[in-house]
Design an enzyme around this catalytic site. Structure first.
Site, PDB file in Angstrom:
ATOM      1  N   ARG A   1     -35.390  -1.452  12.522  1.00 55.50           N
ATOM      2  CA  ARG A   1     -36.720  -2.042  12.435  1.00 55.50           C
ATOM      3  C   ARG A   1     -37.032  -2.385  10.978  1.00 55.50           C
ATOM      4  NH1 ARG A   1     -40.616  -4.379  15.542  1.00 55.50           N
ATOM      5  NH2 ARG A   1     -42.679  -3.479  15.343  1.00 55.50           N
TER       6      ARG A   1
ATOM      7  N   THR B   1     -39.023 -12.520  21.388  1.00 55.23           N
ATOM      8  CA  THR B   1     -38.192 -11.375  21.088  1.00 55.23           C
ATOM      9  C   THR B   1     -37.067 -11.620  22.051  1.00 55.23           C
ATOM     10  OG1 THR B   1     -40.004  -9.891  20.545  1.00 55.23           O
ATOM     11  CG2 THR B   1     -38.071  -8.851  21.467  1.00 55.23           C
TER      12      THR B   1
ATOM     13  N   ASN C   1     -40.823 -10.919  15.897  1.00 55.60           N
ATOM     14  CA  ASN C   1     -42.181 -10.715  16.397  1.00 55.60           C
ATOM     15  C   ASN C   1     -42.632 -11.964  17.142  1.00 55.60           C
ATOM     16  OD1 ASN C   1     -44.481  -9.401  17.064  1.00 55.60           O
ATOM     17  ND2 ASN C   1     -45.527  -9.775  15.141  1.00 55.60           N
TER      18      ASN C   1
ATOM     19  N   GLY D   1     -41.385  -9.442  25.231  1.00 57.54           N
ATOM     20  CA  GLY D   1     -42.699  -9.404  25.854  1.00 57.54           C
ATOM     21  C   GLY D   1     -43.757  -8.549  25.182  1.00 57.54           C
TER      22      GLY D   1
HETATM   23  O1  DON Z   1     -41.767  -4.857  18.185  1.00 54.28           O
HETATM   24  C1  DON Z   1     -42.638  -5.273  18.940  1.00 54.28           C
HETATM   25  O2  DON Z   1     -43.189  -4.579  19.769  1.00 54.28           O
HETATM   26  C2  DON Z   1     -43.036  -6.739  18.882  1.00 54.28           C
HETATM   27  N1  DON Z   1     -42.762  -7.270  17.579  1.00 54.28           N
HETATM   28  C3  DON Z   1     -42.310  -7.459  19.954  1.00 54.28           C
HETATM   29  C4  DON Z   1     -42.771  -8.878  20.104  1.00 54.28           C
HETATM   30  C5  DON Z   1     -42.320  -9.498  21.359  1.00 54.28           C
HETATM   31  O3  DON Z   1     -41.712  -8.903  22.192  1.00 54.28           O
HETATM   32  C6  DON Z   1     -42.712 -10.903  21.566  1.00 54.28           C
HETATM   33  N2  DON Z   1     -42.007 -11.402  22.730  1.00 54.28           N
HETATM   34  N3  DON Z   1     -42.126 -11.930  23.684  1.00 54.28           N
END
Ligand code: DON
Length: 566
Positions: free
Chosen positions: A101, A379, A399, A471
């Site tokens: 991350r 994502t 993101n 998501g």
């Molecule tokens: O890490 C996270 O929870 C977010 N940055 C994820 C973003 C995401 O899944 C957008 N997608 N559809």
């Protein structure tokens, strides 16, 4: 099958030389006897499959797939973002997780996005100031050093070729580029607009996306290793270009970045051991808490996708989300009560507040708060199994779609806008409507809480399922629903994935549902006291199921990715 699904399935089939979709299923599905994978991009699937066929293992293929996604799926594939890996190692029978991350740069400040009038600046989502220190290249390097078998350079090569020779664009990229948000973001950065809006218009489907700068960047990474990105001349160019554009990334931020191997969260549900990502992902604890709450209900008797069972799931999700928003942050800066959250005592306490027939307003359980629903962004998740029995579940993200919208000039890659996953201002929702606690406030060097939930399920000690999705906050609830559809309702994987999805995240106090949900079910949920809100597709699952000596790989029909195997 939707027109989009048909077009993508045909594209994937042509590229992979395989008959992909079984009748009646709009996604892509392959049954393999040795190795298999599923990703959102036929190019990435093809590249990963050829690594597997040449004897590379699942980690080797994951490195190739990740770099290929950075080229062929710029919405979310990346070298400027981060992610999580859950890995089953066949030799030891153990499950590992790697956290790569992003972290907040040293110059980050708690209120850096808070404006004098109390609103949140667009800088948390757009441009170089939105970026956390990228973790992807270091993460791929760490997993490759520990478990990889093929030379690093060989594994990066397919992505270089895709960037240099170009990939055929599809209707989904055109649609995503044309979304108002992406357009607004990308328009501000000539380096990004030049790539995706040549002559001022979004790249249309069936054109060629050539990325020469990215090919050169990937070549340096292939030749000189991850070190080049974090402390070599490439690092110098990244810092100079980002600072020139107003970002705050420093040499030290890059050189000090290190991914972390962590113990997985393990939860037992029915006859399955479910291995998931620990914090800073909220996924493992959230899914674990929901399963613990649901454990004593007879969901099978309540029926597959009936209002009765969906209500119980939504009520359990509501409660787990209340805990998520309060307790989830970087484990390096806060004590996260893992054991309490996953205890029977807590599951019983939450169950005691539930009514099997009526919705419990979130306001009566926790701090109030309500925010509008948001359109989905990107994502991406992929899943791979190799001939030795190793299994990879990996979710990676910038993101938002196209991250911060900022392509590092001269280097050809997009930077993330992961800083928006922090609590941008106490008591104010972030992009996903999540109202989180000060535990997730911005601090230098800190990791922002995530929802990404790569998951591996073992039965009798052997891989049974591997899955994950995109998501935002719907990630854990999507993984949960596919798990329940398989484990409780005995659905085949394609059906389990295709089934309409529902989502509750405590605030806003509503059940989101996909348009494929039957009207009578939605009405019944409404009659139980739930606000119900229709939204676009929820998630895009890439999963593997292991049954009778075969591996079934399935790509969700929602985004139309590609499964492959042999
Ligand atoms: O890490 C996270 O929870 C977010 N940055 C994820 C973003 C995401 O899944 C957008 N997608 N559809």
């Amino acid at each position: 099958m939707s027109a989009r699904g048909i077009a993508r399935a045909a594209f994937a089939a042509a590229l992979l030389g395989a008959a992909i979709a079984p009748a009646g299923f709009a996604g892509s599905q392959v049954t393999a006897s040795k190795a298999a994978l599923s990703t959102v991009s036929p190019y990435a699937t093809q590249a990963g499959l050829s690594v597997l066929k040449r004897g590379g293992n699942a980690i080797d293929a994951a490195v190739t797939v990740s770099f290929a996604l950075a080229v062929a799926h710029p919405q979310a594939g990346n070298i400027g973002g981060g992610g999580f890996l859950v890995y089953y190692e066949a030799k030891s029978g153990s499950v590992w997780t790697l956290d790569f991350r992003e972290v907040a740069p040293a110059a980050a400040k708690r209120d850096m996005y808070l404006q004098p009038d109390g609103t949140i600046s667009v800088n948390s989502q757009t441009g170089p100031l939105a970026a956390g220190v990228p973790g992807t290249v270091a993460g791929l390097d760490a997993m490759h050093r520990k478990f990889g078998t093929r030379p690093w350079k060989e594994l990066v090569q397919p992505a270089i070729a895709l960037a240099r020779d170009g990939v055929a664009t599809d209707a989904r990229l055109e649609r995503d580029l044309n979304s108002a948000r992406s357009k607004r973001k990308i328009d501000q950065f000539p380096s990004t607009a030049a790539l995706f809006f040549p002559k001022g218009k979004a790249l249309p489907a069936n054109s060629r996306l050539l990325q020469n700068d990215l090919a050169a960047t990937l070549t340096s990474i292939a030749d000189s290793g991850a070190h080049e990105f974090y402390a070599g001349s490439l690092a110098g160019r990244i810092v100079a270009a980002v600072q020139q554009a107003g970002g705050n990334l420093s040499h030290r931020d890059l050189s000090e970045y290190a991914p972390t191997w962590r113990a997985p969260i393990r939860v037992t549900f029915r006859d399955c051991d479910i291995y998931m990502m620990p914090p800073p992902s909220s996924g493992g604890l959230l899914i674990g808490e929901v399963l613990n709450i649901l454990n004593s209900y007879d969901l099978a008797a309540a029926g597959f996708q009936t209002a009765k069972s969906l209500h119980l799931v939504a009520e359990a999700e509501r409660r787990a989300y209340i805990d998520r928003n309060k307790y989830l942050g970087d484990p390096a800066t806060a004590r996260i009560p893992y054991r309490e959250l996953l205890s029977d005592t807590r599951a019983v306490a939450w169950r005691n507040t539930m009514n099997g027939e009526r919705a419990t307003p979130t306001i009566s359980l926790a701090e109030p708060g309500s925010t509008p629903a948001v359109e989905p962004d990107h994502t991406t998740h992929f899943t791979i199994a190799d001939a030795e029995g190793n299994v990879v579940a990996l979710t990676t993200t910038l993101n938002d779609d196209f991250g911060s919208g900022f392509v590092v000039p001269g280097l050809g890659f997009l930077l993330n806008d992961e800083m928006d996953d922090f609590t941008p201002a106490p008591g104010k929702p972030n992009r996903y409507g999540l109202l989180q606690g000060t535990v997730n406030a911005i601090e230098p060097h800190k990791k922002m809480a995530s929802s990404m939930s790569p998951t591996i399920v073992l039965r009798k000690g052997k891989p049974y399922l591997a899955l994950g999705t995109r998501g935002g906050p719907t990630i854990p609830t999507t993984v949960l629903q596919v798990l329940l559809n398989v484990v409780v309702y005995g659905k085949p994987l394609d059906e389990a994935i295709a089934a309409p999805r529902y989502h509750h995240q405590a605030t806003p106090d509503q059940i989101d549902y996909e348009s494929s949900a039957p009207r009578r079910t939605v009405d019944a949920l409404n009659a139980m006291g739930h606000s119900v809100v229709q939204r676009d597709d929820i998630g895009d699952v890439h999963a593997l199921m292991f049954a009778a000596g075969k591996i079934i790989a399935v790509a969700d029909p929602r985004d139309g990715g590609a499964a492959g195997g042999y």
